[in-house]
Design a protein around this motif. Structure first.
Motif, PDB file in Angstrom:
ATOM      1  N   ALA A   1       0.827  -1.201   0.000  1.00 20.96           N
ATOM      2  CA  ALA A   1       0.000   0.000   0.000  1.00 20.96           C
ATOM      3  C   ALA A   1       0.858   1.246   0.000  1.00 20.96           C
ATOM      4  CB  ALA A   1      -0.903   0.000   1.238  1.00 20.96           C
ATOM      5  N   ASP A   2       0.317   2.342  -0.590  1.00 18.82           N
ATOM      6  CA  ASP A   2       1.045   3.603  -0.615  1.00 18.82           C
ATOM      7  C   ASP A   2       0.586   4.548   0.481  1.00 18.82           C
ATOM      8  OD1 ASP A   2       2.623   3.109  -3.009  1.00 18.82           O
ATOM      9  OD2 ASP A   2       0.678   3.102  -4.025  1.00 18.82           O
ATOM     10  N   PHE A   3      -0.680   4.456   0.852  1.00 24.00           N
ATOM     11  CA  PHE A   3      -1.165   5.305   1.937  1.00 24.00           C
ATOM     12  C   PHE A   3      -2.312   4.608   2.671  1.00 24.00           C
ATOM     13  CE2 PHE A   3      -4.759   7.708  -0.309  1.00 24.00           C
ATOM     14  CZ  PHE A   3      -4.698   6.954  -1.476  1.00 24.00           C
ATOM     15  N   ILE A   4      -2.523   5.050   3.921  1.00 24.43           N
ATOM     16  CA  ILE A   4      -3.477   4.368   4.795  1.00 24.43           C
ATOM     17  C   ILE A   4      -4.524   5.348   5.285  1.00 24.43           C
ATOM     18  CG2 ILE A   4      -3.733   2.926   6.875  1.00 24.43           C
ATOM     19  CD1 ILE A   4      -0.763   2.334   6.737  1.00 24.43           C
ATOM     20  N   TYR A   5      -5.746   4.869   5.413  1.00 27.61           N
ATOM     21  CA  TYR A   5      -6.784   5.665   6.058  1.00 27.61           C
ATOM     22  C   TYR A   5      -7.318   4.850   7.223  1.00 27.61           C
ATOM     23  CZ  TYR A   5     -10.707   8.866   6.601  1.00 27.61           C
ATOM     24  OH  TYR A   5     -11.598   9.795   7.086  1.00 27.61           O
ATOM     25  N   ALA A   6      -7.281   5.412   8.430  1.00 27.01           N
ATOM     26  CA  ALA A   6      -7.706   4.653   9.611  1.00 27.01           C
ATOM     27  C   ALA A   6      -8.944   5.299  10.215  1.00 27.01           C
ATOM     28  CB  ALA A   6      -6.584   4.599  10.633  1.00 27.01           C
ATOM     29  N   GLN A   7     -10.110   4.694   9.969  1.00 27.24           N
ATOM     30  CA  GLN A   7     -11.358   5.199  10.560  1.00 27.24           C
ATOM     31  C   GLN A   7     -11.477   4.581  11.951  1.00 27.24           C
ATOM     32  OE1 GLN A   7     -13.713   7.113   8.452  1.00 27.24           O
ATOM     33  NE2 GLN A   7     -15.734   6.360   8.956  1.00 27.24           N
ATOM     34  N   VAL A   8     -10.752   5.154  12.915  1.00 21.19           N
ATOM     35  CA  VAL A   8     -10.650   4.563  14.248  1.00 21.19           C
ATOM     36  C   VAL A   8     -10.791   5.674  15.282  1.00 21.19           C
ATOM     37  CG1 VAL A   8      -9.175   2.662  13.520  1.00 21.19           C
ATOM     38  CG2 VAL A   8      -8.146   4.824  14.216  1.00 21.19           C
TER      39      VAL A   8
ATOM     40  N   LEU B   1       7.262  -1.995  13.193  1.00 16.15           N
ATOM     41  CA  LEU B   1       7.461  -2.655  11.906  1.00 16.15           C
ATOM     42  C   LEU B   1       8.186  -1.751  10.905  1.00 16.15           C
ATOM     43  CD1 LEU B   1       3.954  -4.300  11.526  1.00 16.15           C
ATOM     44  CD2 LEU B   1       6.094  -5.465  12.005  1.00 16.15           C
ATOM     45  N   ASP B   2       8.485  -0.532  11.362  1.00 17.66           N
ATOM     46  CA  ASP B   2       9.186   0.403  10.495  1.00 17.66           C
ATOM     47  C   ASP B   2       8.393   0.734   9.242  1.00 17.66           C
ATOM     48  OD1 ASP B   2      11.259   2.039  10.588  1.00 17.66           O
ATOM     49  OD2 ASP B   2      12.714   0.702   9.620  1.00 17.66           O
ATOM     50  N   ILE B   3       7.105   0.929   9.371  1.00 20.01           N
ATOM     51  CA  ILE B   3       6.274   1.317   8.229  1.00 20.01           C
ATOM     52  C   ILE B   3       6.181   2.831   8.216  1.00 20.01           C
ATOM     53  CG2 ILE B   3       3.964   1.186   7.210  1.00 20.01           C
ATOM     54  CD1 ILE B   3       3.595  -1.462   8.620  1.00 20.01           C
ATOM     55  N   GLU B   4       6.596   3.437   7.114  1.00 21.48           N
ATOM     56  CA  GLU B   4       6.509   4.889   7.027  1.00 21.48           C
ATOM     57  C   GLU B   4       5.622   5.276   5.859  1.00 21.48           C
ATOM     58  OE1 GLU B   4      10.445   6.467   7.011  1.00 21.48           O
ATOM     59  OE2 GLU B   4      10.624   6.317   9.176  1.00 21.48           O
ATOM     60  N   LEU B   5       4.334   5.176   6.068  1.00 26.05           N
ATOM     61  CA  LEU B   5       3.376   5.534   5.021  1.00 26.05           C
ATOM     62  C   LEU B   5       2.535   6.697   5.521  1.00 26.05           C
ATOM     63  CD1 LEU B   5       2.076   1.997   4.004  1.00 26.05           C
ATOM     64  CD2 LEU B   5       3.715   3.413   2.770  1.00 26.05           C
ATOM     65  N   THR B   6       1.983   7.464   4.577  1.00 21.07           N
ATOM     66  CA  THR B   6       1.070   8.530   4.971  1.00 21.07           C
ATOM     67  C   THR B   6      -0.170   7.880   5.585  1.00 21.07           C
ATOM     68  OG1 THR B   6       1.806   9.670   3.003  1.00 21.07           O
ATOM     69  CG2 THR B   6      -0.117  10.572   4.135  1.00 21.07           C
ATOM     70  N   ILE B   7      -0.537   8.333   6.779  1.00 25.22           N
ATOM     71  CA  ILE B   7      -1.726   7.774   7.414  1.00 25.22           C
ATOM     72  C   ILE B   7      -2.588   8.902   7.957  1.00 25.22           C
ATOM     73  CG2 ILE B   7      -0.473   7.357   9.590  1.00 25.22           C
ATOM     74  CD1 ILE B   7      -2.413   4.895   9.924  1.00 25.22           C
ATOM     75  N   ALA B   8      -3.899   8.780   7.763  1.00 24.33           N
ATOM     76  CA  ALA B   8      -4.802   9.842   8.208  1.00 24.33           C
ATOM     77  C   ALA B   8      -6.035   9.238   8.864  1.00 24.33           C
ATOM     78  CB  ALA B   8      -5.227  10.703   7.027  1.00 24.33           C
ATOM     79  N   SER B   9      -6.692  10.034   9.725  1.00 25.34           N
ATOM     80  CA  SER B   9      -7.938   9.634  10.370  1.00 25.34           C
ATOM     81  C   SER B   9      -8.897  10.811  10.358  1.00 25.34           C
ATOM     82  CB  SER B   9      -7.683   9.233  11.823  1.00 25.34           C
ATOM     83  OG  SER B   9      -6.880   8.094  11.871  1.00 25.34           O
ATOM     84  N   PRO B  10     -10.201  10.539  10.421  1.00 20.81           N
ATOM     85  CA  PRO B  10     -11.164  11.645  10.484  1.00 20.81           C
ATOM     86  C   PRO B  10     -11.260  12.211  11.901  1.00 20.81           C
ATOM     87  CG  PRO B  10     -12.325   9.569  10.462  1.00 20.81           C
ATOM     88  CD  PRO B  10     -10.866   9.246  10.332  1.00 20.81           C
ATOM     89  N   ALA B  11     -12.038  13.272  12.066  1.00 20.39           N
ATOM     90  CA  ALA B  11     -12.081  14.045  13.306  1.00 20.39           C
ATOM     91  C   ALA B  11     -12.342  13.250  14.583  1.00 20.39           C
ATOM     92  CB  ALA B  11     -13.111  15.160  13.172  1.00 20.39           C
TER      93      ALA B  11
END
Lengths: 261, 444, 356
Positions: free
Chosen positions: B250-257, B272-282
């Protein structure tokens, strides 16, 4: 007629409790099983009524027949349906129900509508219960409770009642009264009884035939008269001898033998 | 002796019930006369404050949302104090009326919510607010029948599917995800197709990120959804999920958490040394995440619609002033900002209605017609982009998000408001059916 | 002159077994039904707010009656009641909104569907007792709610809106008419419960509860009867769920949380296990206390002490509920119905103090 033939019972797959027992209960007779604590008397009653499974017990050998049908593989409620009812030790009644409601539960397996008449019959047999019919059964005295559980068993119209220690924890007078009622039921209703008791003297007075059990085996049998008159039994169970110090029936017998020599 | 006690008790009970009977019978009338009397007294008092204007709002101050809802509750309290300290709301005759909030802690129980709605209705509340979607759903049919404007704090898609006549000022979760995908694509310069992994919480909120419409939308933008991982609210370990995502390239992650989940994910990503763009909503709340996992959450992006993350912001200054005045010191919590925006809009609707309708004729229906339908380009001191709620706008308050990023121990806005794409078909529904209901209610 | 049961002797068994035995009782019953019918139109409760409350109490009564048969009479604890309500609610919501079924078809179908689901979960549950049973029913709860969230046709996390119930051309649109409908169903379900527990089936349940070994030797098959108790209980839950979803006009998985199941058990304890009256008393008592604390006292306290609004007053409802259940467990484990029986007994005996 109930025949028990070479029955062996093992609990939890490791504890051998009954080591091959055979006996029979003819119709319209009172047969008693006597023996010390832990002899396996209650276990054999449970084996007959089908309750062993609930306690992880298994009949590993032999068979039990009731009117020429094998019943040792049947479920408890099927056995009740055939007319064999157990009265458990310790007066297990439904303590939140009234006396009368307890009697009604006894008629659970019946399909006929003569239940009311039989309730009256039980009241006739135990007039004390008639006075207490609306009382919550948990509040009855020990003797009354014992009458109630016997009455409840009668409601199923059984041909054979397996009666487990009815005099346990009762005053001697009351115990005698209960046993008299048992005799009365036998003569009047023609019900046969398999009676397990500690109180050998009183029991043998009403019984027709008796078996002595010890550590999972039957060690002696005979008619009530024979048993009462047997010196060994007298000494050990009935306590008529001054030598009542022996630890078991077997020891008494050996002691006697020694003495004879 | 027992008999006499018993007799006395019986007598007491009989007498008591005799006394109670007329009291119960007269109960309803008494109340009304009492109210009228107090009303008259109030009218006669020389102050220029009239009868209070009531709005109602439920909170879940017990249960999993307690901490968030407490912030919102404080926002409502502060803003109402602010209004009252500045003279309340003026009616058509120029008389000021204090603002009063009816509220309840519903413990996340829909029946309490419903019961409170009926009580608020009976007490004369002009506008009603609910905080989460399952309660909102049960209130909406009643609110429509009684023509009481209903606000919902939730951004769940059920608020709009099917579109009825409730209001939310916040973009829907699906649209937020859509905005995130678009925002990420702006900076995508590789020739390959970008791959997105979605981590969703195992509940209604989380799973809205996995709906078929939003997945279709993401696909239509040329993005491949390579992993859909569902996790518990507070998982023990997310390593397995993250390794799956890693293996899917995967290139980027979205976490609805929510924040506790995000904290676990952040630590596992570090491990795990994962450096991907990750975002979550408000609802995740970057400030909460920063509290929980300060060492691991660097770089996490929040797609927010309001917050405290710039010193020079007009809205932030307004909220800080409010908190300093009523709470002693600025607290800077995310949900507070949302609460202020929401209560501002509700009060604005009442204010607009009071400009047009004489005070005695004010009713929820009038607030709907003359208040809500006239909310156009309403400015919430810059906390949210301008809000529009009229029939023409499909009750869709505003649909902008603003990305924020955790940078070390700081949280900073990293871009301006972005308009969310319409990822779902509800707009069509609104044009065909929803608008008809809305117009009928608006009396047009 | 009152016709006291103490002075009334039943000459026949039929008379003895009748639910309503004396003329006074008939009179009181008719007055009660009359009051129930008049309440939404006249008097202090004739407002949308109180009707809404009464509807909810009536729905609770139905669900608790079901739980009472399972837990109170048959002695099997269950934490799955809320989930079975959800099954009834979703059956109704789906049939009503997607297939357009009317009320009279949805209601029994909801009950039957819940019964079927209850039966499936009961098969493993009846093999275990006590603590293990509680865990098994807990699992049933989570499985059912998980399926509702995850499946497509249940509306997942979005939920389902439904229309007001209708019978023929009558639409139960006003709170009053829906109240009448709910009260009608509640009365029918209560009478039905009363009749179940009076029959042989009821005796069998009690026998299993009080002593399952003794029940076995009476010829009661515990397996069959426990299954039956679970199914009946689930049926009641299904009916209650169906009415609740018609009341809310909206089905959502969050409405049927585990706390609901615990509330129902708490109500049963307060009302008195193994008593039809107890289920009614408990529902009214607990819901009333809860309503007053939540809607009236808690916000008032919050306004009185603004600094504590978010903390102290918030948990008040739950604290009061816990306290009430605790007090009942310690001081009156047989619940309100036992108090009621004592009151009746002393009325019958008056002016004497005891039975002799």
């Amino acid at each position: 007629m109930l025949t028990v033939n070479g029955v062996e019972v093992i609990y939890s797959k490791v504890i051998l409790v009954i080591k091959g027992i055979s006996f029979e209960v003819p119709d319209r007779q009172i047969v008693c099983l006597l023996g010390a604590n832990g002899a396996g008397k209650t276990t054999i009653l449970k084996a007959i009524s089908g309750l062993l499974k609930a306690e992880l017990g298994v009949i590993t050998d032999g068979h039990i027949n009731w009117d020429n049908r094998r019943i040792d593989r049947m479920r408890p409620e099927e056995i009740v349906g055939l007319g064999v009812v157990q009265v458990l030790e310790g007066r297990r009644l439904f303590r939140h129900l009234t006396t009368e409601d307890n009697l009604k539960t006894g008629a659970h397996i019946r399909k006929d509508h003569a239940v009311k008449r039989d309730i009256d019959m039980v009241y006739e047999l135990f007039p004390r219960l008639n006075d207490l019919k609306k009382r919550t059964s948990g509040y009855l005295s020990g003797g009354e409770q014992q009458m109630l559980v016997i009455g409840r068993a009668l409601m199923a119209k059984p041909q054979l009642i397996l009666l487990d220690e009815p005099s346990l924890g009762l005053a001697p007078m009351l115990a005698d009264e209960i046993l008299k009622k048992v005799k009365m039921i036998q003569t009047e209703e023609g019900t046969s009884f398999l009676l397990v008791e500690q109180n050998a003297k009183a029991t043998l007075e009403i019984a027709d035939y008796g078996y002595i059990m010890e550590t999972g085996r039957i060690v002696f049998e005979g008619s009530a008269e024979q048993l009462i008159n047997n010196e060994d039994i007298k000494e050990f169970y009935i306590g008529l001898s001054e030598l009542g110090q022996r630890k078991s029936y077997r020891e008494v017998k050996h002691y006697r033998r020694r003495k004879r020599w | 002796m027992n008999i006499s006690i018993k007799r006395a008790m019986l007598l007491f009970v009989l007498l008591g019930s005799l006394l109670l009977l007329p009291a119960i019978g007269a109960c309803g009338d008494d109340d009304e006369t009492a109210q009228e009397e107090t009303a008259q007294e109030e009218d006669q008092t020389p102050t220029d404050l009239g009868k209070p204007v009531k709005i109602s709002q439920t909170f879940a101050l017990t249960g999993p949302y307690a901490s968030q809802h407490k912030e919102i509750f404080e926002a409502y309290e502060d803003y109402i104090k602010f209004i009252n300290d500045n003279g309340g709301l003026k009616d058509t005759n120029g008389i000021s009326h204090p603002l009063e909030m009816l509220w309840v802690d519903d413990k996340m129980e829909v029946t309490t919510e419903l019961s409170f709605f009926e009580k608020a209705k009976a007490d004369g509340s002009l506008i009603h607010g609910s905080l989460y979607s399952s309660a909102y759903g049960a209130l909406l049919p009643k609110a429509e029948k009684e023509k009481i404007p209903l606000f919902c704090f939730s951004s769940s898609n059920m608020v709009i599917d099917p579109q009825r006549t409730g209001y939310s000022m916040f973009p829907y979760y699906e649209d937020v995800l859509g905005a995130y995908v678009d925002w990420f694509l702006q900076t995508w310069d590789k020739p390959s197709q970008p791959k997105l992994a979605i981590i969703a919480l195992d509940n209604a909120y989380g799973k809205s990120a996995l709906g078929s419409e939003i997945l279709d939308f993401i696909e239509s933008r040329g993005v491949d959804v390579v992993a859909k991982e569902v996790v518990d609210a507070v998982p023990v370990d997310t390593t397995a999920n993250l390794i799956k995502i890693q293996n899917a390239d995967a290139d980027f992650i979205y976490a609805q958490v929510i924040a506790p989940t995000a904290a676990v994910i952040a630590r596992d990503m570090q491990k795990l040394d994962i450096e991907l763009t990750i975002a979550s909503p408000a609802p995740m709340g970057p400030s909460a995440l920063l509290d929980m996992a300060p060492e691991a959450c660097d770089g996490w992006i929040g797609m927010l619609w309001a917050g405290f993350y710039a010193d020079d912001d007009r809205g932030v200054k307004f909220m800080r002033d409010l908190q300093t005045e009523y709470r002693g010191s600025p607290m800077e919590t995310d949900q507070y900002a949302l609460g202020i925006a929401s209560v501002m809009t509700m009060v604005e609707a009442v204010r607009l209605a009071m400009e047009e309708v004489p005070f005695d004729e004010l009713s929820p229906e009038k607030v709907w017609q003359f208040g809500i339908n006239r909310i156009e380009n309403f400015d919430t001191e810059g906390i949210l982009p301008p809000i529009n709620l009229g029939v023409e706008h499909g009750y869709y308050g505003q649909n902008h998000v603003r990305p924020v990023q955790i940078q070390g121990t700081q949280i900073k806005w990293i871009d301006d408001f972005i308009k969310c794409p319409d990822t779902m078909a509800y707009k069509e529904y609104y044009q065909t059916e929803g608008k008809a209901i809305a117009e009928e209610l608006a009396g047009e | 002159m009152f016709n006291k049961p103490a002075g009334t002797f039943n000459a026949s068994y039929t008379k003895d077994e009748a639910i309503v035995r004396t003329r006074t009782q008939w009179g009181l019953l008719i007055i009660l039904v009359g009051i129930l019918a008049v309440v939404p139109y006249y008097g202090p409760l004739a407002s949308d707010y109180w009707i809404n409350f009464l509807i909810y109490v009536a729905i609770t009564v139905i669900s608790v009656q079901g739980l009472n048969i399972l837990t109170g009479y048959c002695g099997q604890i269950s934490l799955g009641q809320a989930a079975f309500m959800a099954v009834g609610a979703y059956t109704t919501a789906i049939l009503s909104s997607k297939a357009g079924w009317p009320f009279l078809a949805c209601l029994p179908m909801a009950g039957l569907m819940a019964t079927a689901v209850g039966f499936i979960f009961a098969i493993p549950a009846v093999r275990v007792k006590g603590f293990y049973l509680a865990i098994t029913t807990l699992a049933a709860h989570f499985v059912i709610i998980y399926l509702i969230i995850s499946l497509e046709f249940t509306g997942g996390s979005i939920g389902i809106y439904i229309e007001r119930p209708r019978i023929g051309s009558i639409i139960f649109d006003s709170p009053q008419s829906f109240y009448m409908l709910v009260i009608g169903v509640t009365i029918v379900m209560t009478v039905f419960a009363k009749n179940i527990v009076r029959t042989k089936v009821g005796w069998a349940f009690i026998a299993i509860r009080d002593n399952d070994l003794a029940a076995k030797v009476m010829g009661v098959n515990p397996f069959t009867y426990k299954l039956l108790a679970f199914s009946i209980s689930a049926f009641y839950a299904g009916i209650a769920g169906s009415l609740l979803v018609y009341h809310l006009q909206f089905a959502h998985p969050e409405h049927y949380g585990l706390t609901q199941a615990i509330w129902l058990l708490g109500i049963l304890i307060v009302g008195g296990m193994g008593s039809i009256n107890g289920a009614i008393f408990g529902s009214i008592f607990v819901r009333l206390i809860d309503e007053i604390t939540n809607i009236h006292i808690s916000p008032a306290l919050g306004n009185l002490f603004p600094s504590l609004a978010g903390q102290m007053s918030a948990a008040l409802g739950l604290l009061v509920f816990t306290a009430i259940v605790g007090i009942f467990i310690i001081y009156e484990p047989r619940g309100l119905s036992h108090r009621w029986q004592l009151l009746k007994a002393s009325y019958r005996l008056w002016p004497f103090s005891y039975w002799t």
